[in-house]
Design a protein around this motif. Structure first.
Motif, PDB file in Angstrom:
ATOM      1  N   ILE A  62       1.151  -1.309  -0.387  1.00  0.00           N
ATOM      2  CA  ILE A  62      -0.011   0.124  -0.176  1.00  0.00           C
ATOM      3  C   ILE A  62       1.056   1.216   0.050  1.00  0.00           C
ATOM      4  O   ILE A  62       1.724   1.027   0.732  1.00  0.00           O
ATOM      5  N   LEU A  63       0.897   1.840  -1.108  1.00  0.00           N
ATOM      6  CA  LEU A  63       1.621   3.083  -1.273  1.00  0.00           C
ATOM      7  C   LEU A  63       0.740   4.386  -0.547  1.00  0.00           C
ATOM      8  O   LEU A  63       0.021   4.629  -0.538  1.00  0.00           O
ATOM      9  N   LEU A  64       1.325   4.951   0.623  1.00  0.00           N
ATOM     10  CA  LEU A  64       0.867   6.074   1.460  1.00  0.00           C
ATOM     11  C   LEU A  64       1.902   7.629   1.549  1.00  0.00           C
ATOM     12  O   LEU A  64       2.559   7.844   0.976  1.00  0.00           O
ATOM     13  N   LYS A  65       0.098   8.245   0.762  1.00  0.00           N
ATOM     14  CA  LYS A  65       0.828   9.674   0.998  1.00  0.00           C
ATOM     15  C   LYS A  65       0.168  10.739   1.474  1.00  0.00           C
ATOM     16  O   LYS A  65      -0.871  10.425   2.473  1.00  0.00           O
ATOM     17  N   GLY A  66       0.602  11.684   1.908  1.00  0.00           N
ATOM     18  CA  GLY A  66      -0.445  12.514   2.856  1.00  0.00           C
ATOM     19  C   GLY A  66       0.749  13.839   3.790  1.00  0.00           C
ATOM     20  O   GLY A  66       1.998  12.525   4.359  1.00  0.00           O
ATOM     21  N   ASN A  67       0.080  15.024   4.230  1.00  0.00           N
ATOM     22  CA  ASN A  67       1.005  15.239   5.329  1.00  0.00           C
ATOM     23  C   ASN A  67       0.640  14.533   6.245  1.00  0.00           C
ATOM     24  O   ASN A  67       0.144  13.564   6.666  1.00  0.00           O
ATOM     25  N   ASN A  68       1.601  14.922   7.577  1.00  0.00           N
ATOM     26  CA  ASN A  68       1.412  14.899   8.626  1.00  0.00           C
ATOM     27  C   ASN A  68      -0.015  14.601   9.192  1.00  0.00           C
ATOM     28  O   ASN A  68      -0.798  16.399   8.960  1.00  0.00           O
ATOM     29  N   CYS A  69      -0.166  13.787   9.525  1.00  0.00           N
ATOM     30  CA  CYS A  69      -1.718  14.094  10.942  1.00  0.00           C
ATOM     31  C   CYS A  69      -1.730  12.548  11.214  1.00  0.00           C
ATOM     32  O   CYS A  69      -1.114  11.682  11.116  1.00  0.00           O
ATOM     33  N   THR A  70      -3.118  12.755  12.029  1.00  0.00           N
ATOM     34  CA  THR A  70      -3.480  11.317  12.914  1.00  0.00           C
ATOM     35  C   THR A  70      -3.833   9.904  12.272  1.00  0.00           C
ATOM     36  O   THR A  70      -2.820   8.877  11.894  1.00  0.00           O
ATOM     37  N   ASP A  90       7.199  10.454  -0.024  1.00  0.00           N
ATOM     38  CA  ASP A  90       6.722  12.317  -0.008  1.00  0.00           C
ATOM     39  C   ASP A  90       5.667  12.596  -0.984  1.00  0.00           C
ATOM     40  O   ASP A  90       5.514  12.615  -1.352  1.00  0.00           O
ATOM     41  N   PRO A  91       5.141  13.665   0.573  1.00  0.00           N
ATOM     42  CA  PRO A  91       3.170  13.766  -0.258  1.00  0.00           C
ATOM     43  C   PRO A  91       4.030  15.008  -1.384  1.00  0.00           C
ATOM     44  O   PRO A  91       3.148  14.924  -2.664  1.00  0.00           O
ATOM     45  N   SER A  92       5.078  15.444  -1.853  1.00  0.00           N
ATOM     46  CA  SER A  92       5.660  16.339  -2.742  1.00  0.00           C
ATOM     47  C   SER A  92       6.058  16.060  -4.074  1.00  0.00           C
ATOM     48  O   SER A  92       6.352  16.273  -5.329  1.00  0.00           O
ATOM     49  N   GLU A 112      -3.923   8.632  -1.624  1.00  0.00           N
ATOM     50  CA  GLU A 112      -3.682   9.366  -2.393  1.00  0.00           C
ATOM     51  C   GLU A 112      -3.786  10.357  -0.861  1.00  0.00           C
ATOM     52  O   GLU A 112      -2.448  11.003  -0.989  1.00  0.00           O
ATOM     53  N   ASP A 113      -4.475  10.936  -0.047  1.00  0.00           N
ATOM     54  CA  ASP A 113      -4.088  11.617   0.827  1.00  0.00           C
ATOM     55  C   ASP A 113      -4.507  10.781   2.144  1.00  0.00           C
ATOM     56  O   ASP A 113      -5.899  10.346   2.256  1.00  0.00           O
ATOM     57  N   ALA A 114      -3.749  10.956   3.391  1.00  0.00           N
ATOM     58  CA  ALA A 114      -4.048   9.838   4.826  1.00  0.00           C
ATOM     59  C   ALA A 114      -4.926  10.648   4.961  1.00  0.00           C
ATOM     60  O   ALA A 114      -6.158  10.087   5.778  1.00  0.00           O
ATOM     61  N   LYS A 115      -5.323  12.284   4.926  1.00  0.00           N
ATOM     62  CA  LYS A 115      -6.344  13.185   5.756  1.00  0.00           C
ATOM     63  C   LYS A 115      -7.684  12.431   5.271  1.00  0.00           C
ATOM     64  O   LYS A 115      -8.715  12.418   6.009  1.00  0.00           O
ATOM     65  N   GLU A 116      -8.270  11.570   4.210  1.00  0.00           N
ATOM     66  CA  GLU A 116      -9.409  10.807   3.634  1.00  0.00           C
ATOM     67  C   GLU A 116      -9.754  10.034   3.453  1.00  0.00           C
ATOM     68  O   GLU A 116     -10.707   9.800   3.164  1.00  0.00           O
ATOM     69  N   ILE A 117      -9.171   9.047   4.815  1.00  0.00           N
ATOM     70  CA  ILE A 117      -9.241   7.962   4.816  1.00  0.00           C
ATOM     71  C   ILE A 117     -10.500   8.404   5.936  1.00  0.00           C
ATOM     72  O   ILE A 117     -10.755   8.917   6.613  1.00  0.00           O
ATOM     73  N   CYS A 180       6.984  16.669  14.854  1.00  0.00           N
ATOM     74  CA  CYS A 180       7.720  17.406  13.903  1.00  0.00           C
ATOM     75  C   CYS A 180       8.348  16.742  12.801  1.00  0.00           C
ATOM     76  O   CYS A 180       8.601  18.013  11.242  1.00  0.00           O
ATOM     77  N   LEU A 181       8.711  15.928  12.669  1.00  0.00           N
ATOM     78  CA  LEU A 181       9.663  15.070  11.833  1.00  0.00           C
ATOM     79  C   LEU A 181       8.011  14.133  10.369  1.00  0.00           C
ATOM     80  O   LEU A 181       7.433  14.017  10.723  1.00  0.00           O
ATOM     81  N   PRO A 182       9.070  14.699   8.980  1.00  0.00           N
ATOM     82  CA  PRO A 182       8.488  13.707   7.507  1.00  0.00           C
ATOM     83  C   PRO A 182       8.135  12.039   8.698  1.00  0.00           C
ATOM     84  O   PRO A 182       8.553  11.120   9.189  1.00  0.00           O
ATOM     85  N   MET A 183       6.842  11.769   8.609  1.00  0.00           N
ATOM     86  CA  MET A 183       6.310  10.446   8.860  1.00  0.00           C
ATOM     87  C   MET A 183       6.739   9.486   7.579  1.00  0.00           C
ATOM     88  O   MET A 183       6.431   8.315   7.675  1.00  0.00           O
TER      89      MET A 183
END
Length: 481
Positions: A62-70, A90-92, A112-117, A180-183
């Motif tokens: 499973i490829l995981l993209k997205g900014n830091n989030c829960t 890296d999301p970018s 594509e975006d972890a926040k949208e799960i 505060c580090l990249p996930m």
């Protein structure tokens, strides 16, 4: 007890930690929303069910993209417990590079975006947990070749390393750590997430550090009274540049920290001294390698703070110092957390070892149970038959009050063999007119004549990886101008 049984129990113990600290706060997100250990664990189970409902089979990648989030952290843990292989990126990342990784890793499903799960309305089912040791995580790397490859880890290697580092770092249920580090790399996955689970620690989830949010950096940790902090050396340097005279509130907050740890790359002695001068607080060096599942050694209050010391290593790790053909001391490591191997465009490659020891490519010594790291072997050049550590030149440059960043390079020379060059980024408030000349004089007073750069070149910035390491191969074009 057999190793396999021990590892199986380790995973069960991790579940037990969520039960032990069930009502304790495990994570506080960007919006101040709090999750207890039990709530976070239940969300993990719900996400596993969501993946099952979508027909995603065990061992799928499973490829995981997205900014830091829960949700990003929930996904990392769900893949470990559910028997999936998570491939954080890296999301970018550029689309063409992403396509190459999807093909290289043989991805079965993309988030594509972890926040949208969406999984919160599903019922948590513990029967979906899979405790077998299996492929679990792929971390991207280009190594020294520049060609993309994946470093593959099993779930046992992740959990064993997390438990070891939690003990090494003295995490406990009073630990409040700012994340505060990249996930998508080990610092944001193991040091500041999985290791916290084994101790009942609390994670304060901040935005991923960037130059744009450095002016607000201390607001969140002050608000939540954090006492543990992980930074990369480049983040430390930027914080020192911005907070030259921090206010009393910030200094009082920093004084209460149990540990501030620098991880991800080489911590220059001058950067360490500068941080102490500003905040009156020591930074602990953390040493590791992605192939060895991140952190291996860590300084503490009782360890020496001599230059280049990175402290004591974790349990189960063995250090061997082996001289190479040039007589250099190479750091070799044997670890129970070792990677499974590399995923390359030529297929799966097993790691190369020497009697079970992995060649880190780093130079150093091991004395009185303390590890000393002088730098990378490829960060040494030979001038007139004499070896020169580029890190020595860089550290000397960073002592200059006008220098923000520095990178020393070696260039082939017909007479000398190799010559050192220095690329620098000067601070914005410094006068550009005499910077190079003054820095040259400054360096000649601190370096041996053979170490003085043949030329100093000004750059507006130094390209870095997302974990903060300077990409030196991108700087060589500056030597040609």
């Amino acid at each position: 007890m057999k190793i396999g049984q021990k590892n199986k129990n380790l995973k069960k113990n991790l579940k037990n930690y969520f039960e032990k600290y069930s009502n304790n706060i495990f994570l506080v997100d960007h919006n101040g929303r709090q999750f207890t250990y039990n709530e976070f664990f239940k969300n993990t189970l719900r996400l596993i069910k969501s993946l099952k409902n979508k027909g995603i089979k065990k061992n799928s990648r499973i490829l995981l993209k997205g900014n830091n989030c829960t949700n990003y952290l929930v996904t990392l843990y769900a893949c470990l417990l559910g028997g999936y292989v998570v491939c954080p990126v890296d999301p970018s990342i550029k689309p063409e590079k992403l396509e190459k990784l999807i093909d290289l890793y043989k991805i079965n499903h993309t988030i594509e975006d972890a926040k949208e799960i969406d999984y919160e309305n599903l019922e948590a089912d513990e029967e979906l947990i899979d405790y077998e040791n299996s492929d679990c995580l792929i971390i991207g790397s280009s190594g020294t070749t520049g060609e993309p490859k994946g470093i593959l880890f099993t779930s046992d290697s992740i959990l064993l390393s997390a438990a070891s580092f939690s003990n090494l770092a003295n995490y406990n249920d009073k630990t409040k750590i700012l994340h505060c580090l990249p996930m998508f790399y080990m610092g944001g996955i193991l040091d500041t997430f999985f290791a916290c689970m084994f101790s009942g620690s609390k994670i304060i989830l901040g935005e991923r550090f960037s130059i744009s949010n450095v002016l607000k950096f201390w607001e969140l940790p002050i608000k939540h009274d954090c006492n543990t902090l992980f930074l990369t050396p480049s983040i430390v340097a930027f914080i020192c540049a911005i907070y030259k005279k921090p206010d009393i509130k910030i200094k009082e907050h920093v004084s209460k920290y149990k540990s501030i740890i620098a991880t991800g790359s080489f911590l220059y002695p001058e950067v360490r001294k500068n941080f102490y001068k500003i905040f009156n607080k020591k930074i602990f060096s953390c040493y590791g390698a992605t192939e060895l599942v991140g952190p291996l050694a860590l300084q503490g209050e009782k360890d020496t703070f001599e230059n280049y010391c990175v402290g004591k290593h974790g349990k189960g790790i063995e250090i061997l110092i082996k001289k190479d053909e040039e007589g250099l001391n190479i750091i070799m490591v044997k670890s129970p957390f070792f990677m499974k191997g590399y995923i390359t465009d030529k297929g799966f490659e097993l790691p190369k070892t020497y009697n079970g020891y992995y060649n880190t490519g780093d130079l150093g010594n091991y004395e009185n149970n303390l590890l000393f790291v002088n730098g990378r072997k490829r960060e040494i050049i030979k001038k007139g038959g004499e070896l020169i550590f580029l890190s020595v030149i860089e550290n000397a440059a960073l002592q200059n009050k006008n220098v923000l960043e520095a990178a020393a390079l070696g260039k082939k020379d017909i007479i000398a063999g190799e010559e050192p060059y220095l690329i620098v980024v000067f601070k914005e408030n410094s006068s550009p007119s005499n910077n190079i000349e003054n820095l040259g004089i400054f360096l000649r007073e601190r370096l041996r004549p053979i170490e003085v750069p043949k030329k100093i070149i000004i750059s507006s910035k130094l390209s870095k990886t997302k974990s903060g390491k300077i990409i030196k191969k991108s700087l060589y074009k500056l030597l040609e101008d």
